[in-house]
Design an enzyme around this catalytic site. Sequence first.
Site, PDB file in Angstrom:
ATOM      1  N   ASP A   1       0.787  -1.247   0.000  1.00  0.00           N
ATOM      2  CA  ASP A   1       0.000   0.000   0.000  1.00  0.00           C
ATOM      3  C   ASP A   1       0.812   1.286   0.000  1.00  0.00           C
ATOM      4  O   ASP A   1       0.249   2.359  -0.239  1.00  0.00           O
ATOM      5  CB  ASP A   1      -0.971   0.087   1.196  1.00  0.00           C
ATOM      6  CG  ASP A   1      -2.063  -0.951   1.147  1.00  0.00           C
ATOM      7  OD1 ASP A   1      -2.177  -1.653   0.124  1.00  0.00           O
ATOM      8  OD2 ASP A   1      -2.799  -1.063   2.139  1.00  0.00           O
TER       9      ASP A   1
ATOM     10  N   ASP B   1      -8.471  -8.395   8.736  1.00  0.00           N
ATOM     11  CA  ASP B   1      -7.932  -7.165   8.149  1.00  0.00           C
ATOM     12  C   ASP B   1      -7.908  -6.016   9.145  1.00  0.00           C
ATOM     13  O   ASP B   1      -7.155  -5.059   8.962  1.00  0.00           O
ATOM     14  CB  ASP B   1      -8.785  -6.734   6.950  1.00  0.00           C
ATOM     15  CG  ASP B   1      -8.658  -7.681   5.782  1.00  0.00           C
ATOM     16  OD1 ASP B   1      -7.532  -8.062   5.451  1.00  0.00           O
ATOM     17  OD2 ASP B   1      -9.703  -8.059   5.209  1.00  0.00           O
TER      18      ASP B   1
END
Length: 628
Positions: free
Chosen positions: A346, A568
């Site tokens: 990311d 997550d």
Amino acid sequence: MQPTPTSAPPPRTRARRRIWLAISASVSLAAATTLTPALLNSASAASLGCSVSYTNQSEWSGGFVANLVISNTGSSAINGWTLTFTFPGDQKVTNAWSATVTQSGENVTAVAASYNADIAAGSSTNFGFQGTWTTSDAIPTGFAVNGVACGGSSSTGSASASPTTASASATATASASATATTTSASPTATATGTGTGTGGTGGYPAHVADPFTGATRYLNPDYVAEVNAQAAADGNNAAEASVAQYQTAIWLDQISRIAGDSTHTSLTTELNDAAATATAANPKVVELVIYDLPGRDCAALASNGEIPATAAGLTEYESQYIDPIASILNNTAYENLRIVAIIEPDSLPNAVTNQSKTACATATPYYESGITYALNKLHAIPNVYNYLDIAHSAWLGWPSNMSATPAVYQKVVLGTTAGYASIDGFISDTANYTPVQEPFLTNPTLSVGGQPVDSATFYQYNPTFDELTYDTDMYNTLVAAGFPASDKFLIDTSRDGWGGPGRPTALNSSPTTADTYVAANKIDERPFRGDWCNQNNAGIGARPTDEPFGTSSPIEAYVWIKPPGESDGDYPTSTHTHGDPHCDPSGTNTDGNGGTYSTGSIPGYDVPAGQWYAYEFQMLVSNAYPAL
Ligand code: BGC
């Protein structure tokens, strides 16, 4: 760990929304032309009308993946079909799905599978194949169904790249302006050894083009234990237990993780364990995720790191995190391991699109310096293979984001001592849920109700519907910008299978608007493509596989980086304030264009990032595609 959806799709203006990339060449042929008497040998032939759309979903030097849609434009059902056409180029079909495809010279014959043999009047079906080519992958233009030509005027698109959008968004402009000024491009030094024997640096085995070829995969004992415990608790569930045989990555997500703790084996122990059974002839792949940058996860709150985005934080990252890891890896006792390092999920995608967020603008210089430092240290070790995370199709797939991407990655890669040679490739879909292929949505420019399919709210004019399309386009974009053609893509398929009862099993061509057409045909069951946290109805995807599309494809391997069953992220509740609201099943995500959607997170649970999430694991197993 993924950013909030407001940041995933870029801000778009009305003008930009109309721009889309013609990534596929398609041919749409009108209904049957005049039939010769020889062909009018049955009632069904007399009324048979057809059009065929041929789309190159993915094309690379030497190979392609094509999808074909056969539409029955006649007045009666087609019961059983054989489609014939001729390749204008030197294509060779190597494998097919949803039809039996044979080839004689340039002539191709596709016979329906049992489940798609009948096409009602006004309906369509599809099938696909993969193939190779050497000099030309030109699109075929003449098709016949059951001997009846679907001839007519053709509107052949070309597979040319789109014009780059002049109206790049603010975020894309900001990141593009950060283009490196370095000119220290180094020769591409990717070794092409076969992977065994010597020939590498310092007596190490050669650094190979594809570390997965000819190697076995090391299983993280911590994950194996999690899976085995769950399968035992669920009555020795065989499907669940089978998951333990597949490799998942070891996430070094904190400095303390290097030394290990009560639930994590130390890095040294894992490497010793892996090396114990590795030999030069039987090397072993170990997958590590390097994930502890200063100001980590700048666009979300689920996996914010432990190191601050400051100059002191950068020093801490380099000296307390990267240096210790590199010093452990740099050991000839591990020379028969191939250490695949997944670099900082990311981070650089946030540098491409999220500079309007203060936390990302602050963190980006530390991301760039930190990754350059990590690449230098890790590339210096001959058996380490560096893969840079490059988001997924629902993030960098818009043309303006894609065209802004190479400069951001070049700044970091060309800032290293070895330049381009410091990386071995890229990885997409890390810890995300975007499918490798949307089998029934293969042409973003297909017109439904007068609008292209990619105008649907779910796609928002992003023409890359899946990872295969995205990776192929991104690969071509990066290579055109100067990256070596040897820098191929891994795909994290651990949770992108989307099997289960909600998965469409055949093309439904009856909806008349782009939104309803997409809703009826997509396998991705998320309410919104920007949803990323513990997605309800998701399933385990393709098993870890080397070269799933052959050696010439831009896709190098399927890997499982996110261990299926680990959360997550959690979300703030009445009992705690930490976590990310975008993980709240009652919460919402927004698209930056005024749209608001459910987070799509599994209702009824609240599990911190990285921790075992029993229900999620059970769901992922039951919805696995292919089934476990
Ligand atoms: C979390 C990590 C975790 C990893 C694997 C990431 O999203 O931030 O803490 O180790 O997932 O589950």
